[in-house]
Design a protein around this motif. Structure first.
Motif, PDB file in Angstrom:
ATOM      1  N   VAL A 258      48.758  29.501  26.525  1.00  0.00           N
ATOM      2  CA  VAL A 258      49.332  29.676  28.092  1.00  0.00           C
ATOM      3  C   VAL A 258      48.080  30.606  28.887  1.00  0.00           C
ATOM      4  O   VAL A 258      47.779  30.236  29.025  1.00  0.00           O
ATOM      5  N   ALA A 259      47.849  31.782  27.755  1.00  0.00           N
ATOM      6  CA  ALA A 259      46.268  32.563  27.866  1.00  0.00           C
ATOM      7  C   ALA A 259      45.400  31.587  28.617  1.00  0.00           C
ATOM      8  O   ALA A 259      44.370  32.090  29.612  1.00  0.00           O
ATOM      9  N   THR A 262      45.528  29.325  31.657  1.00  0.00           N
ATOM     10  CA  THR A 262      45.965  30.417  32.466  1.00  0.00           C
ATOM     11  C   THR A 262      43.971  30.551  32.764  1.00  0.00           C
ATOM     12  O   THR A 262      44.064  30.050  34.504  1.00  0.00           O
ATOM     13  N   VAL A 265      42.277  27.041  34.142  1.00  0.00           N
ATOM     14  CA  VAL A 265      42.913  26.346  35.801  1.00  0.00           C
ATOM     15  C   VAL A 265      41.766  28.107  36.645  1.00  0.00           C
ATOM     16  O   VAL A 265      40.709  27.281  37.829  1.00  0.00           O
ATOM     17  N   ARG A 266      41.971  29.310  36.508  1.00  0.00           N
ATOM     18  CA  ARG A 266      40.862  29.804  37.507  1.00  0.00           C
ATOM     19  C   ARG A 266      39.419  29.329  36.842  1.00  0.00           C
ATOM     20  O   ARG A 266      38.679  29.476  38.448  1.00  0.00           O
ATOM     21  N   SER A 279      53.098  26.473  28.962  1.00  0.00           N
ATOM     22  CA  SER A 279      52.086  26.435  29.485  1.00  0.00           C
ATOM     23  C   SER A 279      51.905  25.099  30.892  1.00  0.00           C
ATOM     24  O   SER A 279      51.478  26.152  31.750  1.00  0.00           O
ATOM     25  N   GLN A 281      54.210  26.278  33.624  1.00  0.00           N
ATOM     26  CA  GLN A 281      54.431  26.922  33.856  1.00  0.00           C
ATOM     27  C   GLN A 281      53.191  28.406  34.690  1.00  0.00           C
ATOM     28  O   GLN A 281      52.605  28.378  35.923  1.00  0.00           O
ATOM     29  N   ALA A 282      52.412  28.165  33.261  1.00  0.00           N
ATOM     30  CA  ALA A 282      51.894  29.147  33.817  1.00  0.00           C
ATOM     31  C   ALA A 282      50.120  28.223  35.031  1.00  0.00           C
ATOM     32  O   ALA A 282      49.724  29.312  35.011  1.00  0.00           O
ATOM     33  N   MET A 283      50.073  27.311  34.183  1.00  0.00           N
ATOM     34  CA  MET A 283      48.983  26.596  35.313  1.00  0.00           C
ATOM     35  C   MET A 283      49.243  26.387  36.266  1.00  0.00           C
ATOM     36  O   MET A 283      48.795  26.734  37.784  1.00  0.00           O
ATOM     37  N   VAL A 285      51.183  28.242  38.396  1.00  0.00           N
ATOM     38  CA  VAL A 285      51.243  30.012  39.150  1.00  0.00           C
ATOM     39  C   VAL A 285      50.072  30.077  39.017  1.00  0.00           C
ATOM     40  O   VAL A 285      49.385  30.373  40.114  1.00  0.00           O
ATOM     41  N   ALA A 286      48.551  30.132  38.194  1.00  0.00           N
ATOM     42  CA  ALA A 286      47.945  30.262  37.967  1.00  0.00           C
ATOM     43  C   ALA A 286      46.873  29.601  39.094  1.00  0.00           C
ATOM     44  O   ALA A 286      46.053  30.059  39.748  1.00  0.00           O
TER      45      ALA A 286
END
Length: 293
Positions: A258-259, A262, A265-266, A279, A281-283, A285-286
Motif C-alpha cells: 500500500v505504501a 501510494t 502514483v505520486r 492497494s 483504494q490507496a491508488m 486516493v493518492a
C-alpha cells in the motif's frame, strides 16, 4: 497519457489498477493462486467487481523454475482468458442500462509468442511480456495491434541471477528502454501500443528497486505509459524485515505494498499491477490528491 490496446484506447489521465490472476499453484503469493481456469474466471470476476480496470492473467510463475511448455501454458491460460472475456462482456451487456460496465480489458501475462497469439485470439487485448521482447513477439504485437508491456530484464525469465551493479540504475533503464522500443518500432510496433515496466525484483537489488521508485518520473519522461508491478514483491519484504535474507513472506507484505503504491502514483505510475483491494483504494486516493480532475 493514453495506451492503445487491441480493441480500445485507455485514457491514463488517472492511474488504473491491473488485478492479478494466476492460473497456477506455485505463484509467489498464495492468495493469488487460482489453480484452474474455472477458478481463475471466478477470481477475475471478483476483482472486476472490486473495481479493477484491467485483469492480468498468467499461467507460469515468474520465479525461477523449470521450463513450462507452450502447450501446457496455453492449456491453462487460454480457457481462463476466453472464459473471462465471455463473462465480462456478458456482464457489460447486462449492465448497460445501469451504467456499471465491467468490460475490463484482459492482459495475457506470457513471454511465449505462441501462447500470446492464442491468448489474443481468445480475446486478450494486451501482452504482458517479462522477457524484454524478441523479434517474434514484436512481429505479433505489430500484426495484432494489441497493447504491449515491455519489461526490463537482463537475461531469460525464470532464472535466478546475481544482482547487477549499475553506475546509475535509472539511466541504465532509460537507455535500455530506448533501445528496445526502437527495435520494436523497426518491426512495425507503434509507440502507442507500448507501456514500459521497470521490472522491480528482476535482476535488481532492493536498493535499486527503491531508487527506481524514487525516480519513476524520469522513466515516465520517455513518453510511454509507466506500468509498475510491485505488489507484495521481495524488495518490500526485505525493507520490512531489514534484511534480504530474512525478508518477510509475500502474505505479510500487504501494507508495505500500500505504501509503495501510494508513492508510485505520486511519482507518475500509470498502471499498477496489484493483488489487493487495499492497494486499489490507496491508488485511487493518492490519484485524487496528486492528479486532481
Amino acid at each position: 497519457m493514453a495506451w492503445r490496446l487491441a480493441d480500445r484506447t485507455l485514457d491514463l489521465a488517472r492511474p488504473i489498477g491491473a488485478g492479478i490472476v494466476n492460473v497456477t499453484v506455485d505463484s509467489m503469493f498464495e492468495g493469488a493462486r487460482s489453480g484452474t481456469p474455472e477458478q481463475a474466471v471466478a477470481d477475475g470476476l471478483a476483482l472486476a467487481e472490486d473495481g479493477f480496470e484491467m485483469l492480468d492473467i498468467g499461467a507460469v510463475a515468474a520465479k525461477a523454475g523449470p521450463p513450462v511448455s507452450p502447450l501446457d501454458e496455453a492449456a491453462a491460460l487460454v480457457p481462463a482468458v476466453e472464459g473471462l472475456v465471455t463473462e465480462l462482456r456478458g456482464s457489460f451487456v447486462a449492465q448497460e442500462r445501469t451504467k456499471e460496465p465491467h468490460n475490463v480489458p484482459i492482459s495475457a501475462d506470457t513471454f511465449s509468442p505462441e501462447v500470446a497469439r492464442r491468448a489474443l485470439a481468445a480475446g486478450a487485448e494486451v501482452v504482458n511480456d517479462i522477457s524484454g521482447g524478441c523479434e517474434e513477439m514484436f512481429e505479433l504485437v505489430a500484426e495484432s495491434g494489441c497493447g504491449y508491456v515491455l519489461m526490463h530484464i537482463e537475461g531469460p525469465p525464470r532464472v535466478d541471477r546475481p544482482f547487477r551493479e549499475y553506475e546509475d540504475v535509472v539511466d541504465h533503464l532509460k537507455a535500455w528502454f530506448e533501445g528496445r522500443v526502437e527495435a520494436a518500432r523497426d518491426l512495425g510496433v507503434s509507440e502507442e501500443q507500448i507501456a514500459i515496466d521497470p521490472g522491480l525484483d528482476f535482476d535488481l537489488s532492493p536498493e535499486q528497486d527503491l531508487e527506481i521508485l524514487r525516480r519513476l518520473g524520469e522513466l515516465r519522461a520517455l513518453g510511454l505509459p509507466l506500468y509498475v508491478s510491485l505488489s507484495r514483491k521481495d524488495f518490500i519484504g526485505a525493507v520490512l524485515a531489514g534484511s534480504w535474507d530474512e525478508r518477510l513472506p509475500a502474505r505479510e507484505r500487504e501494507w508495505g505494498t500500500v505504501a509503495a503504491v501510494t508513492l508510485a502514483v505520486r511519482e507518475g505510475a500509470d498502471v499498477l499491477r496489484i493483488h489487493d483491494r487495499s492497494s486499489l483504494q490507496a491508488m485511487r486516493v493518492a490519484a485524487e490528491i496528486v492528479r486532481p480532475a
